[in-house]
Design an enzyme around this catalytic site. Structure first.
Site, PDB file in Angstrom:
ATOM      1  N   HIS A  63      17.955  -8.675  14.073  1.00 30.96           N
ATOM      2  CA  HIS A  63      17.425  -8.687  15.438  1.00 30.96           C
ATOM      3  C   HIS A  63      16.447  -9.837  15.605  1.00 30.96           C
ATOM      4  O   HIS A  63      15.859 -10.320  14.629  1.00 30.96           O
ATOM      5  CB  HIS A  63      16.709  -7.369  15.735  1.00 30.96           C
ATOM      6  CG  HIS A  63      17.619  -6.197  15.864  1.00 30.96           C
ATOM      7  ND1 HIS A  63      17.203  -5.001  16.388  1.00 30.96           N
ATOM      8  CD2 HIS A  63      18.928  -6.024  15.532  1.00 30.96           C
ATOM      9  CE1 HIS A  63      18.206  -4.140  16.385  1.00 30.96           C
ATOM     10  NE2 HIS A  63      19.266  -4.752  15.863  1.00 30.96           N
ATOM     11  N   GLU A  65      13.443  -9.886  16.677  1.00 31.99           N
ATOM     12  CA  GLU A  65      12.096  -9.580  16.177  1.00 31.99           C
ATOM     13  C   GLU A  65      12.021  -9.735  14.663  1.00 31.99           C
ATOM     14  O   GLU A  65      11.033 -10.277  14.142  1.00 31.99           O
ATOM     15  CB  GLU A  65      11.693  -8.139  16.533  1.00 31.99           C
ATOM     16  CG  GLU A  65      11.661  -7.856  18.011  1.00 31.99           C
ATOM     17  CD  GLU A  65      12.954  -7.272  18.557  1.00 31.99           C
ATOM     18  OE1 GLU A  65      12.883  -6.466  19.495  1.00 31.99           O
ATOM     19  OE2 GLU A  65      14.048  -7.629  18.051  1.00 31.99           O
ATOM     20  N   CYS A  93      13.334  -2.055  19.191  1.00 32.78           N
ATOM     21  CA  CYS A  93      13.923  -0.784  18.766  1.00 32.78           C
ATOM     22  C   CYS A  93      13.029  -0.169  17.684  1.00 32.78           C
ATOM     23  O   CYS A  93      12.046  -0.772  17.250  1.00 32.78           O
ATOM     24  CB  CYS A  93      15.333  -1.022  18.222  1.00 32.78           C
ATOM     25  SG  CYS A  93      15.363  -1.925  16.652  1.00 32.78           S
ATOM     26  N   CYS A  96      12.712  -2.406  14.491  1.00 30.75           N
ATOM     27  CA  CYS A  96      11.832  -3.559  14.687  1.00 30.75           C
ATOM     28  C   CYS A  96      10.380  -3.129  14.852  1.00 30.75           C
ATOM     29  O   CYS A  96       9.473  -3.791  14.348  1.00 30.75           O
ATOM     30  CB  CYS A  96      12.302  -4.374  15.887  1.00 30.75           C
ATOM     31  SG  CYS A  96      13.902  -5.166  15.591  1.00 30.75           S
TER      32      CYS A  96
END
Length: 157
Positions: A63, A65, A93, A96
């Site tokens: 992701h 992040e 999410c 993360c």
């Protein structure tokens, strides 16, 4: 002199840095990745830029992040991001948010909410207790880009 100071403040506003994160989201969109972009800022300087790479790397943990945390930690030479701010176009999410908690990031600023998978829905206390959160910066643009992405993916099938 007063006008110059106002320009400096505007240049380092949440909107200014979120625009940089949004540019990363556009890069992800162009690569057929879910269009989420992120930047990490320290002392009004962008020290990391990232976007989702889950498709390119075949890695569900890639992701924006996560990429940004790794890049910022490498730049700083340490694992803690206590004096940094993460700007991300979509609410992090749970995965993360957990990584952000471990990094002890000082602040998280996000654009669009993720009502299904966002950490505020899962557990709003997931971040480090000292981390402050600001939401809704460029929310409309961020949300529209994600919606466009998924509409195009559905029409391709």
């Amino acid at each position: 002199m007063i006008g110059q100071n106002e320009d400096i403040i505007e240049a380092f506003s949440d909107e200014y840095f979120m625009k940089a994160a949004f540019q990363q989201a556009i890069s992800a969109f162009e690569k057929k990745e879910v269009p989420v972009g992120a930047v990490v800022v320290s002392r009004n300087k962008i020290i990391a830029r990232a976007h989702n790479l889950t498709e390119q790397l075949s890695d569900v943990t890639a992701h924006a992040e996560m990429q940004a945390i790794t890049s910022a930690a490498n730049y700083l030479g340490g694992k803690y991001l206590t004096n940094c701010t993460l700007y991300v176009t979509l609410e992090p999410c749970g995965m993360c948010a957990g990584a952000l908690a471990w990094s002890q990031i000082g602040r998280v600023v996000f654009g669009a909410r993720d009502a299904k998978r966002g950490f505020q829905t899962i557990n709003p206390t997931m971040l480090h207790p000292k981390t402050s959160v600001t939401s809704g910066i460029m929310e409309v643009e961020s949300s529209a880009l994600i919606k466009q992405f998924f509409q195009e993916r559905r029409s391709e099938k």
